[in-house]
Design an enzyme around this catalytic site. Structure first.
Site, PDB file in Angstrom:
ATOM      1  N   GLY A 599       4.964  59.326 -32.962  1.00  0.00           N
ATOM      2  CA  GLY A 599       4.224  59.019 -31.825  1.00  0.00           C
ATOM      3  C   GLY A 599       4.906  59.582 -30.735  1.00  0.00           C
ATOM      4  N   GLY A 601       6.696  59.524 -27.281  1.00  0.00           N
ATOM      5  CA  GLY A 601       7.608  58.672 -26.514  1.00  0.00           C
ATOM      6  C   GLY A 601       7.411  59.111 -24.778  1.00  0.00           C
ATOM      7  N   ASP A 717      11.013  44.040 -20.266  1.00  0.00           N
ATOM      8  CA  ASP A 717       9.818  44.487 -20.661  1.00  0.00           C
ATOM      9  C   ASP A 717       9.683  44.184 -22.372  1.00  0.00           C
ATOM     10  OD1 ASP A 717       7.317  45.728 -20.956  1.00  0.00           O
ATOM     11  OD2 ASP A 717       7.939  47.774 -21.351  1.00  0.00           O
TER      12      ASP A 717
HETATM   13  P1  AMP Z   1       8.912  54.399 -27.762  1.00  0.00           P
HETATM   14  O1  AMP Z   1       9.164  55.743 -27.108  1.00  0.00           O
HETATM   15  O2  AMP Z   1       9.966  53.748 -27.994  1.00  0.00           O
HETATM   16  O3  AMP Z   1       7.808  53.607 -27.286  1.00  0.00           O
HETATM   17  O4  AMP Z   1       8.347  55.050 -29.259  1.00  0.00           O
HETATM   18  C1  AMP Z   1       7.042  55.447 -29.495  1.00  0.00           C
HETATM   19  C2  AMP Z   1       6.460  55.084 -30.776  1.00  0.00           C
HETATM   20  O5  AMP Z   1       7.289  55.662 -31.984  1.00  0.00           O
HETATM   21  C3  AMP Z   1       6.547  53.646 -31.083  1.00  0.00           C
HETATM   22  O6  AMP Z   1       5.469  53.137 -30.679  1.00  0.00           O
HETATM   23  C4  AMP Z   1       6.691  53.728 -32.670  1.00  0.00           C
HETATM   24  O7  AMP Z   1       5.331  53.483 -33.131  1.00  0.00           O
HETATM   25  C5  AMP Z   1       7.379  54.853 -32.878  1.00  0.00           C
HETATM   26  N1  AMP Z   1       8.938  54.496 -33.154  1.00  0.00           N
HETATM   27  C6  AMP Z   1       9.781  54.473 -31.967  1.00  0.00           C
HETATM   28  N2  AMP Z   1      11.020  54.026 -32.549  1.00  0.00           N
HETATM   29  C7  AMP Z   1      10.906  54.055 -33.846  1.00  0.00           C
HETATM   30  C8  AMP Z   1      11.582  53.669 -34.843  1.00  0.00           C
HETATM   31  N3  AMP Z   1      13.016  53.127 -34.945  1.00  0.00           N
HETATM   32  N4  AMP Z   1      11.009  53.325 -36.204  1.00  0.00           N
HETATM   33  C9  AMP Z   1       9.848  53.565 -36.266  1.00  0.00           C
HETATM   34  N5  AMP Z   1       9.045  54.023 -35.368  1.00  0.00           N
HETATM   35  C10 AMP Z   1       9.565  54.125 -34.145  1.00  0.00           C
END
Ligand code: AMP
Length: 964
Positions: A599, A601, A717
């Site tokens: 995804g 970030g 959050d």
């Molecule tokens: P974030 O930037 O932390 O919001 O990450 C973006 C997306 O990546 C999240 O909504 C998850 O779908 C995926 N993601 C982030 N960290 C993890 C993780 N440790 N394991 C699996 N998916 C993750």
């Protein structure tokens, strides 16, 4: 030479030239007649046929004594003709070799040279071996006979060239002796090949072929025609083998376009399998299996299907089953799971129409493809036809605890630890141990006996119930003497136990979580004590990879805290890089393998990957990257998340593995959470979990938050989107980025910019919105919202209300109503979290114990809250926010409207395709109909049927007489 040429007659009285001699009246005759030179032409044996007449001596008066009735035949080999005109002496001394003395079979007795009847003799003689010259002379020696030589025929014998057994044999001269056999080698005729080698015939002394050895035969593509010719197979026919057979018509679905075909090529779309013979019909691949159905039983599934409509005209149909696990990143990427699950009777080459797949993970979505395969599937350039089915496994009891270790022992106790079961299949609520003394009696109310062996078993419990007990393991208490001698050491252990927070219950065996649970007691969790006989229930506060330890029985006077670790804000460091290196391990980028994008970030892509640390097994990780072109401030903000995360070590907080800061791209590496973010995970699995499972998940989040609060960390959050879920449904708090309240960017509508930061309004307590009072108590408010999100399977809090409306509504004491089917106690818990007075809200430890109570007493979850908006009794209910738990059907006029009101538009095509196009048909739907329409999730069925029922009620209310 006293013979002379003369005229005579043959048997038919034809005039012929002869050589005659008849010196019978003179003694001592020695007359020679020499032939011209005869070229022997490689013959080794020569035949001479002599036709002659001889007069009977008895018929000539007064010649008795010197008259002969024979002559001699000689030959002389040489390379050239001998000169003529030599005297008798020469001939008598020349090295002639005698062939034979030749006597007449018939002699004639009457002297009659005048043309009357006479008897002609024919004698044949042969001689050999001839080898000393190119040819020879013959010589006839007369020693006083009365005879005439009518004819001499000189010949040799040969076997003529011949084609026999599809082989050609050249002309072959006979051998030197009449009994000789001369070998002739044969060679195969055109389009024939050797069948047996060597190919031979023997030429005998009479010029006849005999004893054939070996043979040739027509090669593939050619058939024998008449005698000894190999003819090409005409178009449309073929002959695949060498030998005697004839060309055959091409089998069905094949053709040969040229002569001499050895095989007919299959028409387009038809193939010949590896073991098919050339004369077999060309066949095609099967169509897909049909009617694939699944029956899920906990973590196994039975798939059944019907054979394909078209088997491709073959009898060797089998099925392959492929397994894919689609993990829950938004992109629904799938990976093969064949190696981790068990197929019975197998996964390839199935002859039957069913398969059982077990060892699946609990609560996991799988896709199975059933392929129909036959003997020509590997010939087709297209993938095998298959039918796919999606299933989601149910809950299942945890697997066995694999082993227990003895950590320490005294004369009255020992302390054990064990790893969690390999497949917890859910959140482990607690462990139960039971123990017997070695003789088999169950230990009840007494302490353990010194110097005694105890057999101990442990089992884990999830919402699915208990797993099986592990196998019995034997542990010993120390004898009193042993104990005394180790007392010094033991004292320090006891001191440790005291810190563990242990309670003595007199005369009762107590099981206590100790050592690694040190932190747990520090954070105020009440240790669980279950004391029936030799059984104890132990609450693990961690569910993955952590080893529970139990000591029983032991002594303590209660609960003491060794001092709380406090979270350090990385921005208090002058150099934030220093903070990163203080709290995060630097990882060599060569140990990191990036596999796929999960995804986006905030600072760059988030990837799934694998991390291989020295001396450790490779394991999956999530990798957050910092995109190129960042500013130094962005880099600092990005890494601040690692500096924060690195300070935490708790099973419900996402674990930091390390950072890559010394090379590009900069990365933050965390444990991998298979099911992704909690909000989307719930939306994907709408209605599928038992309530207690949801409570287990909430308990995990509360426990993680309790830890953060203990460390004085305020999350700010907390929302379902920032909770990650692993394959065992363990929820972990994530997203520790500071940026959202540092930056002014308002592109994400979830976060509303307020003075000095962005605020996720729907999740945020009023005092934090109003005057930025962020505390653990405001996190508790957010926790209440998360609880609402969980119980409504990912519904958006306050639906489509605007942020301002939400703020106003909260200000007027409106609160979210209970989601559908939400237990009253849980809605009450939410309302507690949403108290205006932040000091009146429960603390996270309170929340953990409230949830623990619910788990221990599932009956408390039975009472379901009504969906009405909570409102303080003093205020009238504002209409705009009335019950949003059940969809409003008043404005629904079509099936499509109805499905979107239910948020079930994914079934639209299926409904329309099945002809369900009016609301009156909707009111007749049954569970079976829904199953046929592909609505397999129990939660969805329930939602639809509830709505169907309310539509029926609605119709009944409006037209009470219509049924007549
Ligand atoms: P974030 O930037 O932390 O919001 O990450 C973006 C997306 O990546 C999240 O909504 C998850 O779908 C995926 N993601 C982030 N960290 C993890 C993780 N440790 N394991 C699996 N998916 C993750």
């Amino acid at each position: 030479m006293n013979c002379s040429k003369g005229i005579g007659y043959d048997e038919n009285l034809n005039t012929i030239r002869t050589y005659q001699v008849c010196n019978v009246f003179e003694p001592s005759q020695n007359n020679w007649l020499l032939t011209t030179y005869v070229d022997r032409r490689a013959a080794q044996r020569v035949y001479v046929e002599i036709r002659f007449t001889v007069r009977d001596c008895a018929s000539i008066p007064s010649v008795l004594g010197s008259c002969k009735e024979t002559f001699n035949l000689y030959y002389l080999e040489s390379d050239h003709s001998l000169s003529e005109g030599r005297g008798v002496e020469y001939w008598t001394t020349a090295p002639f070799l005698k062939v034979d003395t030749i006597a007449a079979d018939e002699s004639f007795s009457q002297v009659d040279f005048g043309g009357r009847l006479m008897k002609v003799n024919t004698e044949v003689r042969s001689f050999g071996p001839l080898s000393r010259g190119r040819g020879f002379h013959l010589a006839f020696q007369d020693l006083g006979a009365c005879m005439s030589l009518l004819a001499v025929r000189v010949f040799y014998k040969k076997c003529p060239s011949v084609v026999q057994n599809f082989a050609f044999f050249p002309e072959t001269l006979t051998g030197a002796e009449s009994t000789s056999l001369v070998i002739a080698r044969g060679s195969c005729i055109a389009s024939a090949e050797e069948l047996d080698v060597p190919i031979k015939l023997y030429c005998n002394g009479d010029g006849e072929w005999m004893v054939p050895i070996g043979s040739c035969s027509c090669k593939a593509g050619y058939e024998p025609d008449k005698a000894n010719v190999c003819q090409a197979c005409p178009q449309g026919t073929f002959k695949s083998f060498q030998g005697a057979g004839l060309c055959q018509q091409c089998p069905p679905n094949s053709l040969s376009t040229a002569e001499a075909a050895t095989l007919c090529g299959c028409r387009n779309g038809y193939y010949r399998g590896d073991v098919d013979k050339p004369e077999d019909t060309c066949t095609s691949v099967p169509s897909a299996p049909r009617n694939l159905v699944s029956v899920v039983n906990e973590t196994s599934v039975v798939l059944e299907w019907s054979p394909p409509r078209d088997t491709g005209h073959r009898g060797d149909l089998v099925y392959n089953v492929l397994c894919r696990r689609c993990h829950s990143s938004e992109r629904r990427t799938c990976q093969s799971c064949e190696d981790s699950v068990a197929f019975s009777p197998g996964r390839r080459g199935l002859r039957g129409d069913h398969v059982e797949i077990s060892k699946l993970r609990a609560h996991t979505a799988y896709t199975f493809d059933v392929q129909a395969i036959n003997g020509v599937s590997n010939k087709s350039p297209y993938p095998a036809q298959q039918l796919s089915i999606n299933i989601t496994t149910n809950q299942a009891a945890p697997s066995l605890v694999p082993i227990m270790h003895q950590v320490s022992s005294t004369s009255r106790s020992f302390s054990l630890s064990w790893p969690p079961p390999e497949q917890p299949n859910g959140i482990i609520l607690d462990y139960e141990i039971r123990f017997y003394d070695k003789v088999g009696t169950r230990v009840c109310v007494c302490g353990l006996r010194p110097g005694t062996g105890y057999l101990v078993q442990v089992r884990a419990r999830t919402v699915a119930g208990y797993g099986a007990f592990s196998k019995e393991m034997l542990f010993h208490t120390l004898t009193d003497d042993e104990y005394k001698s180790e007392l010094g050491q033991q004292l320090s252990l006891i001191a440790g136990s005291l810190v563990c927070g242990v309670v003595i219950v007199s005369l009762v065996a107590i099981a206590i979580i100790c050592t690694r649970y040190l932190k747990e007691s520090v954070y105020g969790d009440k240790l669980q004590q279950y004391t029936t006989g030799g059984e104890a229930n132990l609450r693990p506060d961690q569910f993955s990879g952590e080893a529970p330890t139990v000591t029983f029985p032991t002594m303590s006077d209660g609960h003491s805290s060794p001092g709380v670790k406090i979270y350090i804000d990385p921005f208090t460091y002058e150099d934030p890089n220093e903070a990163v290196h203080e709290f995060a391990k630097e990882i060599d980028p060569n140990c990191v393998k990036i596999e796929e994008v999960l995804g986006a970030g905030e600072f760059g892509e988030v990837y799934k990957g694998r991390l291989k640390l020295v001396g450790k097994k490779e394991f999956p990780v999530a990798i957050k990257t910092l995109k190129a072109g960042y500013s130094e401030r962005q880099r600092r903000d990005f890494l601040s998340e690692a500096s924060i995360m690195g300070q935490f070590d708790q099973p419900n907080i996402i674990r930091l593995e390390g950072v890559v800061t010394k090379s590009r791209p900069t990365m933050i590496i965390t444990e991998f959470m298979e099911n992704g973010a909690l909000d989307s995970f719930l939306r994907r699995n709408d209605g599928t979990f038992p309530v207690i499972q949801l409570v287990g998940m909430l308990r995990g989040i509360a426990s993680g938050m309790r830890y953060l609060a203990e460390m004085s960390y305020v999350h700010r959050d907390l929302a379902a989107r920032n909770i990650l879920v692993n394959s065992n449904l363990v929820c972990k708090v994530s997203d520790f980025g500071l940026s959202r309240y540092l930056e002014e960017d308002t592109s994400d509508p979830t976060y509303t910019s307020s003075l000095g930061g962005k605020i996720p309004v729907r999740w945020t307590a009023p005092e934090a919105i109003a005057y930025r009072k962020f505390t653990s108590a405001s996190d508790v408010w957010s926790y209440g919202i998360v609880t609402w999100e969980v119980m409504s399977y990912g519904e958006r809090p306050y639906w489509d209300m605007s942020n301002q409306d939400v703020i106003n509504a909260i200000e007027q004491d409106f609160r979210l109503p209970a989601p559908m089917d939400c237990p009253l106690v849980l809605h009450q818990l939410m309302l507690d979290c949403w108290q205006k007075d932040r000091n009146a809200r429960p603390k996270f430890p309170d929340l953990v114990s409230m949830l623990d109570k619910m788990i221990r007493n599932p009956a408390s979850l039975k009472t379901v809250a009504s969906h009405e908006l909570f409102l303080p009794p003093s205020r009238p209910s504002p209409h705009a926010l009335l019950d949003r738990g059940a969809p409003d059907l008043s404005s629904v006029s079509s099936v499509e409207d109805w499905l979107s009101a239910l948020k079930m538009t994914q079934y639209r095509d299926s409904f329309v395709g099945s002809g369900i196009n009016s609301l009156s048909l909707i009111t007749q739907l049954t569970t079976e109909d829904l199953q046929r329409l592909g609505v397999s999730l129990a939660g969805h069925q329930k939602k639809i049927l509830t709505s169907v029922q309310s539509m029926r009620d609605h119709i009944d209310d409006q037209s009470p007489t219509e049924s007549l």
